[in-house]
Design an enzyme around this catalytic site. Structure first.
Site, PDB file in Angstrom:
ATOM      1  N   HIS A   1      -3.528  -8.253   0.310  1.00  0.00           N
ATOM      2  CA  HIS A   1      -4.888  -8.466  -0.363  1.00  0.00           C
ATOM      3  C   HIS A   1      -5.734  -9.405   0.254  1.00  0.00           C
ATOM      4  O   HIS A   1      -6.748  -9.930  -0.409  1.00  0.00           O
ATOM      5  CB  HIS A   1      -4.833  -8.427  -1.875  1.00  0.00           C
ATOM      6  CG  HIS A   1      -4.180  -7.538  -2.579  1.00  0.00           C
ATOM      7  ND1 HIS A   1      -3.432  -7.657  -3.760  1.00  0.00           N
ATOM      8  CD2 HIS A   1      -4.501  -6.079  -2.507  1.00  0.00           C
ATOM      9  CE1 HIS A   1      -3.121  -6.560  -4.322  1.00  0.00           C
ATOM     10  NE2 HIS A   1      -3.569  -5.526  -3.455  1.00  0.00           N
TER      11      HIS A   1
ATOM     12  N   GLU B   1     -13.761  -4.751   0.135  1.00  0.00           N
ATOM     13  CA  GLU B   1     -13.051  -5.036   1.399  1.00  0.00           C
ATOM     14  C   GLU B   1     -13.683  -4.411   2.673  1.00  0.00           C
ATOM     15  O   GLU B   1     -13.579  -4.791   3.513  1.00  0.00           O
ATOM     16  CB  GLU B   1     -11.696  -4.360   1.193  1.00  0.00           C
ATOM     17  CG  GLU B   1     -10.818  -5.299   0.213  1.00  0.00           C
ATOM     18  CD  GLU B   1      -9.664  -4.783  -0.550  1.00  0.00           C
ATOM     19  OE1 GLU B   1      -9.836  -3.800  -1.428  1.00  0.00           O
ATOM     20  OE2 GLU B   1      -8.526  -5.056   0.118  1.00  0.00           O
TER      21      GLU B   1
ATOM     22  N   ASN C   1      -9.503   3.366   6.539  1.00  0.00           N
ATOM     23  CA  ASN C   1      -8.435   2.705   5.770  1.00  0.00           C
ATOM     24  C   ASN C   1      -7.383   4.110   5.649  1.00  0.00           C
ATOM     25  O   ASN C   1      -7.533   4.679   4.891  1.00  0.00           O
ATOM     26  CB  ASN C   1      -8.584   2.233   4.649  1.00  0.00           C
ATOM     27  CG  ASN C   1      -7.583   1.658   3.764  1.00  0.00           C
ATOM     28  OD1 ASN C   1      -6.287   1.820   4.075  1.00  0.00           O
ATOM     29  ND2 ASN C   1      -7.830   1.106   2.514  1.00  0.00           N
TER      30      ASN C   1
ATOM     31  N   ARG D   1       4.819  -1.590 -10.354  1.00  0.00           N
ATOM     32  CA  ARG D   1       5.819  -2.590  -9.635  1.00  0.00           C
ATOM     33  C   ARG D   1       6.088  -3.623 -10.670  1.00  0.00           C
ATOM     34  O   ARG D   1       5.294  -4.083 -11.383  1.00  0.00           O
ATOM     35  CB  ARG D   1       5.235  -3.040  -8.503  1.00  0.00           C
ATOM     36  CG  ARG D   1       4.904  -2.028  -7.235  1.00  0.00           C
ATOM     37  CD  ARG D   1       4.366  -2.781  -5.966  1.00  0.00           C
ATOM     38  NE  ARG D   1       3.496  -2.012  -5.096  1.00  0.00           N
ATOM     39  CZ  ARG D   1       2.476  -2.158  -4.578  1.00  0.00           C
ATOM     40  NH1 ARG D   1       2.023  -3.229  -4.834  1.00  0.00           N
ATOM     41  NH2 ARG D   1       1.911  -1.317  -4.021  1.00  0.00           N
TER      42      ARG D   1
ATOM     43  N   ARG E   1      -8.466  -1.052   8.623  1.00  0.00           N
ATOM     44  CA  ARG E   1      -7.340  -1.775   7.671  1.00  0.00           C
ATOM     45  C   ARG E   1      -5.961  -1.846   8.289  1.00  0.00           C
ATOM     46  O   ARG E   1      -5.787  -0.417   8.242  1.00  0.00           O
ATOM     47  CB  ARG E   1      -7.842  -1.514   6.049  1.00  0.00           C
ATOM     48  CG  ARG E   1      -6.853  -2.442   5.412  1.00  0.00           C
ATOM     49  CD  ARG E   1      -6.907  -1.770   4.009  1.00  0.00           C
ATOM     50  NE  ARG E   1      -6.051  -2.471   3.161  1.00  0.00           N
ATOM     51  CZ  ARG E   1      -5.263  -2.028   2.332  1.00  0.00           C
ATOM     52  NH1 ARG E   1      -5.296  -0.919   2.031  1.00  0.00           N
ATOM     53  NH2 ARG E   1      -4.431  -2.873   1.416  1.00  0.00           N
TER      54      ARG E   1
END
Ligand code: ADP
Length: 409
Positions: free
Chosen positions: A179, A384, A7, A240, A90
Site C-alpha cells: 500500500h 492511488e 492496475n 486475512r 501498478r
C-alpha cells in the site's frame, strides 16, 4: 499530456485516463472476469456508465477493448492511442531492488519476474498486463509504481524477522510492506492540509480497506509498516488474519490434518472480519448484525479497532511522537464507528477526538480531532491512480533519472 493508469489483477484490469494539465479523469473503468464466462468492460466517461458484455479471452483482449473505447468516435475521449503520453502500471512487489518509480524496460521486467516467488498471486497478472500494454501501445513509455517501494526506507531493525538470518540471505524473507503509493499520497496531502513540510512531520497513516495496513512516516520516509513479507501480517482485514502466534498454522496443520495450501486458504481467505464474525468480510454487514446484538459481529469490530489502536501506540513509541494521524480507504474514509473506537481513550498521547466532526466526515477530507488536540487526526480519501499518474509524469519528463526515490519529491 494524458496518462493512462493500469492496475492488472488475475482476472481484472482497472484503468483511468487522466489529463495531467487539470488532473481531470477523462475516462475510467474496469474489465472483469477475464478468461471466464460473463466477462465485461464497465466504462465510465464523466457521469455516464456503459457496460459492454463480451467474451474477453485474456489481458491483451482486455486492454485492446479499453483502447478501442477510449478512441471510439462516439464513446471515446481521445482520437488516437498516440495521444496517450505514458502508461503507469501498478505493480505489487519489486523486492529489494527499487526504491521508487521506474521506466519499464527489459531489466526491470526481469527483476519483476524474479520477484514472482515473493508475490505469486500478484506479480504474474501485473506482468501479463504490462506485456499486453507494451504490445498494444508500442513506443509509449511505461512506468512501474510498486506497492513496496515507499517502504524501502524502513531500517533493518524493523524489517529483519527473528528467524535464522540465513533465510533472509537465501530467500530475502523480510518485511517489505505494501500500500506504499496510498500511504505516501495521503501523507503528502495531509502535510499540505497542515501547511507543513512533509519532511518535518511524524505521521501515522491508516489504510483501512479490505486489505489494511498502517505505516509510520518520519520526515517523509516510511520507517515501519504493519504488512510484512506478505500482505497477511498486521491488522485484522476482511478475510486475512493479520498478526497471530506463528505456531497456530503448524497446530492447525497437525490437528486438522490439512496441508499447507489449506492453511494458507484459512489464514488468507477465511479469517479476519469474516472468520471472527462468521457474517461477512464487509464491515457494513457486520455492524448491522452487531446492532441486532450478535456477539461475534460485535467482537470482530472490537478486535479490528483494538489492533489498530495498538499499532498506533507502537508507532508513536517508534517515532517518539506523532503530529498527524490519517485515516483512508473504504473503512478509514467511511466508518465513523471504527474511527471512534480507535481514537477514544488516547488522551494520554494528546489525541482528542471531535465526535461530532467524526460523524460528519464520510468519503471526504476532514479533520476529526478537536482544535486543542496535540495530534491532528484527518480523514483523507486516497487516490492511488492520481499518485501513479503524477509519478509517471515526473519520470517521463526526467528521462535521465531511472529510479526516483519517493523521498526525492
Ligand atoms: P480494497 O481496495 O482493499 O478492496 P476498499 O478500500 O475499497 O478495499 O475498502 C473496502 C471495504 O471498505 C469494504 O469491505 C467495507 O468493509 C468498507 N466500506 C466501504 N464502504 C463503506 C461504508 N460506506 N461504510 C463502512 N465501510 C465501508
Amino acid at each position: 499530456m494524458k496518462i493512462l493508469v493500469i492496475n492488472s489483477g488475475s482476472s481484472s484490469i482497472k484503468f483511468q485516463l487522466i489529463n495531467m494539465e487539470n488532473l481531470e479523469v477523462l475516462a475510467k473503468g474496469l474489465v472483469e472476469r477475464i478468461g471466464i464466462s460473463g466477462s465485461k468492460l464497465n466504462y465510465y466517461r464523466k457521469a455516464e456508465k456503459k457496460v459492454i458484455e463480451q467474451p474477453i479471452k485474456d489481458h491483451k483482449e482486455g486492454i485492446n477493448l479499453i483502447i478501442s473505447y477510449l478512441t471510439d468516435l462516439n464513446e471515446g475521449v481521445i482520437k488516437d492511442k498516440n495521444e496517450i503520453s505514458a502508461v503507469g502500471h501498478r505493480v505489487v512487489h519489486a523486492g529489494e531492488k527499487y526504491s521508487g518509480t521506474v521506466v519499464l524496460n527489459e531489466d526491470v521486467m526481469n527483476a519483476l519476474k524474479a520477484c514472482i516467488p515473493l508475490a505469486p498471486l500478484h506479480n504474474p497478472p501485473n506482468i501479463i498486463g504490462i506485456e499486453a500494454a507494451m504490445n498494444i501501445l508500442p513506443g509509449i513509455p511505461m512506468t512501474g509504481i510498486f506497492d513496496t517501494a515507499f517502504h524501502h526506507t524502513i531500517p533493518e531493525k524493523a524489517y529483519i524477522y527473528a528467524i535464522p538470518y540465513k533465510y533472509y540471505e537465501k530467500y530475502r524473507i523480510r518485511r517489505y510492506g505494501f500500500h506504499g503509493t496510498s500511504h505516501f499520497y495521503v501523507a503528502k496531502e495531509g502535510a499540505k492540509k497542515l501547511g507543513k513540510d512533509l519532511k518535518e512531520l511524524k505521521i501515522i497513516s491508516c489504510h483501512l480497506g479490505n486489505g489494511s495496513s498502517i505505516t509510520a512516516i518520519k520526515n517523509g520516509e516510511s520507517v515501519d509498516t504493519s504488512m510484512g513479507f506478505t500482505p497477511l501480517e498486521g491488522l485484522v482485514m476482511g478475510t486475512r488474519c493479520g498478526d497471530i502466534d506463528p505456531s497456530i498454522p503448524m497446530f492447525l496443520q497437525k490437528n486438522e490434518e490439512i496441508d499447507y495450501n489449506e492453511v494458507d486458504r484459512i489464514l488468507n481467505k477465511m479469517s479476519g472480519l469474516q472468520g471472527i464474525s462468521e457474517v461477512s468480510s464487509d464491515i457494513r454487514d457486520i455492524e448491522k448484525r452487531a446492532e441486532d446484538g450478535d456477539h461475534q459481529a460485535h467482537l470482530a469490530i472490537e478486535i479490528l479497532a483494538y489492533r489498530i489502536k495498538k499499532y498506533i501506540g507502537s508507532y508513536i513509541a517508534a517515532m517518539n511522537g506523532v503530529d498527524l494521524i490519517v485515516f483512508t480507504a473504504g473503512i478509514g474514509e467511511n466508518d465513523c464507528l471504527v474511527r471512534k473506537m480507535v481514537l477514544e481513550d488516547m488522551e494520554f498521547f494528546g489525541i482528542h477526538l471531535d465526535s461530532i466532526a467524526n460523524d460528519k466526515v464520510v468519503r471526504k477530507y476532514g479533520v476529526i480531532s478537536t482544535p486543542d488536540s496535540n495530534v491532528t487526526v484527518m480523514v483523507i480519501p486516497t487516490n492511488e491512480e492520481l499518485e501513479i499518474a503524477k509519478q509517471t509524469l515526473k519520470l517521463v519528463l526526467n528521462k535521465e533519472k531511472q529510479d526516483f526515490g519517493f523521498s526525492s519529491y
